[in-house]
Scaffold this active site. Structure first.
Site, PDB file in Angstrom:
ATOM      1  N   ARG A  15       4.142  -7.649  15.159  1.00 63.49           N
ATOM      2  CA  ARG A  15       3.287  -6.705  15.888  1.00 63.49           C
ATOM      3  C   ARG A  15       1.875  -7.287  16.029  1.00 63.49           C
ATOM      4  NH1 ARG A  15       4.350  -1.500  12.167  1.00 63.49           N
ATOM      5  NH2 ARG A  15       4.758  -3.160  10.677  1.00 63.49           N
ATOM      6  N   LYS A  75      -0.721  -4.874   9.366  1.00 64.45           N
ATOM      7  CA  LYS A  75      -0.316  -4.773   7.956  1.00 64.45           C
ATOM      8  C   LYS A  75      -1.478  -5.072   7.030  1.00 64.45           C
ATOM      9  CE  LYS A  75       3.054  -3.709   6.536  1.00 64.45           C
ATOM     10  NZ  LYS A  75       3.465  -2.286   6.302  1.00 64.45           N
ATOM     11  N   TYR A  94      -3.027  -0.705   8.180  1.00 62.38           N
ATOM     12  CA  TYR A  94      -2.252  -0.109   7.075  1.00 62.38           C
ATOM     13  C   TYR A  94      -2.619  -0.848   5.796  1.00 62.38           C
ATOM     14  CZ  TYR A  94       0.948   2.263  10.310  1.00 62.38           C
ATOM     15  OH  TYR A  94       1.487   3.074  11.276  1.00 62.38           O
ATOM     16  N   HIS A  96      -1.668   0.872   2.284  1.00 57.18           N
ATOM     17  CA  HIS A  96      -0.713   1.340   1.261  1.00 57.18           C
ATOM     18  C   HIS A  96      -1.168   0.890  -0.132  1.00 57.18           C
ATOM     19  CE1 HIS A  96       2.020   2.659   4.408  1.00 57.18           C
ATOM     20  NE2 HIS A  96       1.980   1.465   4.938  1.00 57.18           N
ATOM     21  N   GLU A 118      -2.714   4.896   7.229  1.00 59.91           N
ATOM     22  CA  GLU A 118      -1.743   5.861   6.705  1.00 59.91           C
ATOM     23  C   GLU A 118      -2.371   7.089   6.058  1.00 59.91           C
ATOM     24  OE1 GLU A 118      -2.249   2.847   5.472  1.00 59.91           O
ATOM     25  OE2 GLU A 118      -2.515   2.990   3.300  1.00 59.91           O
ATOM     26  N   VAL A 179       9.961  10.453   9.389  1.00 57.26           N
ATOM     27  CA  VAL A 179      11.046   9.475   9.180  1.00 57.26           C
ATOM     28  C   VAL A 179      12.380  10.210   9.053  1.00 57.26           C
ATOM     29  CG1 VAL A 179      12.033   7.824   7.517  1.00 57.26           C
ATOM     30  CG2 VAL A 179       9.601   7.688   8.093  1.00 57.26           C
ATOM     31  N   ASP A 270       7.076   1.325   1.229  1.00 52.84           N
ATOM     32  CA  ASP A 270       5.670   0.907   1.398  1.00 52.84           C
ATOM     33  C   ASP A 270       4.738   1.700   0.491  1.00 52.84           C
ATOM     34  OD1 ASP A 270       5.981   3.236   2.817  1.00 52.84           O
ATOM     35  OD2 ASP A 270       4.979   2.551   4.632  1.00 52.84           O
ATOM     36  N   ALA A 299       9.504  -3.400   3.848  1.00 48.24           N
ATOM     37  CA  ALA A 299       8.272  -2.601   3.861  1.00 48.24           C
ATOM     38  C   ALA A 299       7.597  -2.555   5.225  1.00 48.24           C
ATOM     39  CB  ALA A 299       7.303  -3.143   2.815  1.00 48.24           C
TER      40      ALA A 299
END
Ligand SMILES: NC(=O)C1=CN([C@@H]2O[C@H](COP(=O)(O)OP(=O)(O)OC[C@H]3O[C@@H](n4cnc5c(N)ncnc54)[C@H](O)[C@@H]3O)[C@@H](O)[C@H]2O)C=CC1
Ligand SMILES: CC(=O)C(=O)O
Length: 371
Positions: A15, A75, A94, A96, A118, A179, A270, A299
């Site tokens: 991505r 990420k 992101y 996490h 997130e 999800v 994740d 993840a």
């Protein structure tokens, strides 16, 4: 503002955080955009498309981090990137954190401004920058579950939809948020016998109303999970406690009670995972087996379908990125409570409760870093 778009370097992460259309939009507002050479290639965007939009291509990741005031990523930074982040530099991606202590300590040390996709959260508790990737991962969880259920890949050799005279696969989805809902819809569409569990009764009522007849709902608790895992072919872990480590709901002692070749897909990996025996895997080597049970726990699942995922992600992240660039992170976060909740670590201080609790680190009220 000077915006930097590095190429993602996590395993099989294709991505990119900004499309040529997004770069053009940023430039329209007077910002300068630097994109690392081939950053968009995995998602089908060539350097020349970014250049045509007005961005400048830089050959290396070091040059992008060095020049940019605001880094936009997909990420979390990986180890080789930690030292590139500068004091006061805004990193919008992101993170996490609660599932990665080394990353948390590294970002404290680097003193950047870490705004995590997130944990950006609207008044209705929804997570606008997680939703698009949860939609992708939820749908993918069933594709992956169906694949690994095939005998060739170690599964029970059960076809999701069965055929006339043979019952379909049984799919258990734990967590009925984005999800879970997308997973249940996909599994139901393939004809599986689906049960979706949540602790939120209001959510279960809603799902019961909107889901097709082959989806049942059930309260999530240890007793019910222990009973259900024994008879299900695919089990999807889809719970979330925002910003915190996921609870272990499927425990190690349940594995021997499952059928051999059952497939566990822990999408919540994740945030540490909601299946005790999972650990993060990569697209290169996505599964492992314990007690005859297949575990899939990648993840960055959406990284496997980068074209769809990049477009879906940037649809959601761009409006906030523009706000951050136009106003500066402090004003943007003061004016927008959803963005303010995205701040996790600022200038070496942990300003998000879930992260401070995960690693027993001192917590600093976010308003103190916004003065
Ligand atoms: N592996 C990957 O590539 C990806 C992982 N994710 C992750 O998937 C997870 C789920 O995300 P979303 O669906 O967007 O979250 P969500 O907030 O929409 O849904 C989570 C659901 O879990 C439920 N829940 C909480 N505790 C529970 C329990 N004990 N038992 C059953 N349900 C419980 C909540 O009530 C909520 O309905 C997150 O950790 C997210 O980061 C999302 C996208 C990609
Ligand atoms: C949500 C997330 O971490 C991902 O899409 O990779």
């Amino acid at each position: 503002m000077i915006i930097g778009v590095p190429k993602e370097i996590k395993n099989n992460e294709n991505r990119v955080s900004l499309t040529p259309a997004g770069a053009a939009e940023m430039i329209k507002y007077g910002h300068t955009v630097y994109v690392q050479h081939t950053a968009g290639m995995g998602s089908g965007f060539e350097d020349k498309e970014f250049e045509a939009a007005g961005a400048t291509i830089l050959p290396t990741i070091e040059e992008v981090y060095k020049i940019a005031e605001m880094i936009i990523k997909v990420k979390e930074p990986i180890e080789s990137e930690y030292a590139l982040i500068r004091e006061g530099q805004l990193v919008y991606t992101y993170f996490h954190f609660a599932s990665c202590e080394p990353l948390t300590h590294a970002m404290i040390k680097q003193k950047g401004v870490c705004l995590a996709y997130e944990t950006v959260e609207l008044d209705d508790r929804s997570l606008p920058l997680l939703v698009p990737m949860s939609e992708v991962a939820g749908r993918m969880s069933i594709q992956e579950g169906a694949k690994y259920l095939e005998k060739l890949f170690g599964g029970r050799g059960v076809l999701m939809g069965g055929v006339a005279g043979v019952p379909p696969a049984k799919v258990l989805v734990i967590g009925g948020g984005i999800v879970g809902t997308e997973a249940a819809k996909m599994a139901a569409g393939l004809g599986a016998d689906v049960t979706i569990m949540d602790v939120n009764l209001k959510r279960l009522r809603y799902l019961d109303d909107v889901m097709p007849a082959n989806v049942k709902t059930m309260m999530s608790n240890e007793y019910n999970i222990r009973h259900m895992v024994q008879s299900h072919d695919v089990i999807v872990g889809a719970v979330l406690i925002p910003g915190a480590v996921a609870p272990n709901l499927v425990t190690k002692d349940m594995l021997p009670t499952m059928q051999k070749g059952t497939v566990l897909v822990d999408v919540a990996i994740d945030q540490g995972g909601c299946i005790e025996t999972t650990y993060p895997t990569t697209h290169d080597n996505p599964v492992f087996e314990i007690d005859g049970v297949i575990h899939y726990s990648v993840a960055n699942m959406p990284g496997a379908v980068p074209r769809t995922s990049t477009l879906a992600l940037t649809n959601a992240t761009l409006p906030y990125a523009i706000k951050l660039a136009n106003k500066g992170w402090k004003t943007a976060c003061k004016e927008d409570p959803a963005l303010k909740l995205g701040l996790n670590i600022v200038d070496g201080q942990v300003v998000y409760q879930g992260v401070s609790e995960a690693f027993d680190l001192p917590y600093c009220d976010v308003d103190k870093v916004l003065v």
